[in-house]
Design an enzyme around this catalytic site. Structure first.
Site, PDB file in Angstrom:
ATOM      1  N   GLU A 180       0.957  -1.208  -0.182  1.00  0.00           N
ATOM      2  CA  GLU A 180       0.197   0.357  -0.056  1.00  0.00           C
ATOM      3  C   GLU A 180       0.734   1.564   0.458  1.00  0.00           C
ATOM      4  OE1 GLU A 180      -3.183   0.140  -0.578  1.00  0.00           O
ATOM      5  OE2 GLU A 180      -3.821  -2.558  -0.057  1.00  0.00           O
TER       6      GLU A 180
ATOM      7  N   GLU B 212     -10.883  -2.338   1.295  1.00  0.00           N
ATOM      8  CA  GLU B 212     -10.732  -2.168  -0.297  1.00  0.00           C
ATOM      9  C   GLU B 212     -10.240  -3.511  -0.866  1.00  0.00           C
ATOM     10  OE1 GLU B 212      -7.820   0.367  -1.137  1.00  0.00           O
ATOM     11  OE2 GLU B 212      -9.062   1.939  -1.221  1.00  0.00           O
TER      12      GLU B 212
ATOM     13  N   GLU C 207      -5.548   4.026   8.176  1.00  0.00           N
ATOM     14  CA  GLU C 207      -4.846   3.850   6.014  1.00  0.00           C
ATOM     15  C   GLU C 207      -5.409   2.440   6.416  1.00  0.00           C
ATOM     16  OE1 GLU C 207      -3.646   3.383   2.210  1.00  0.00           O
ATOM     17  OE2 GLU C 207      -4.918   5.347   3.423  1.00  0.00           O
TER      18      GLU C 207
END
Length: 126
Positions: free
Chosen positions: A36, A84, A77
């Protein structure tokens, strides 16, 4: 409710559970850092801001808020990336609910960054 299946990993208790949970947490941090970009960028920001929180002249409470707001963006995050990944695992097909889930995760991070900037601004500039 009916006969719901339980995860085979849920049977652990005590110290074994804690050790396993810590290992899973480290695996999650490694995966986020490896896969990420946004997480890596926020880690870099935290590497700068957290030590800075101990350099600026402020109260212990304000220092705690500076550190907490920096850590919060990392936490958000991680959750955003988890959303996601779960959505993409379910289906890569475009779907309004998938978009909604991803957009909400992104919105959470936007609010976290606004919070970070606000806390730092208030502490540094009154």
């Amino acid at each position: 409710m009916g006969n719901m299946e339980e995860s085979p990993y849920k049977g652990k208790t005590g110290l074994t559970r804690l050790i396993n949970a810590f290992g899973y947490s480290l695996d999650g941090l490694k995966a986020a850092f490896r896969h990420e970009d946004a997480f890596r960028q926020l880690v870099l920001l935290a590497v700068v801001l957290i030590p800075l929180a101990f350099i600026v002249h402020t109260t212990p409470l304000a220092r705690a808020l500076l550190v907490a707001s920096s850590l919060a963006t990392l936490i958000i995050e991680l959750l955003n990336s988890a959303i996601e990944a779960a959505v993409d695992h379910t289906s890569l097909e475009r779907h309004p609910l998938a978009k909604r889930a991803k957009d909400m995760g992104s919105a959470a991070q936007l609010l976290g960054l606004i919070n970070l900037a606000s806390v730092w601004g208030i502490v540094l500039f009154g």
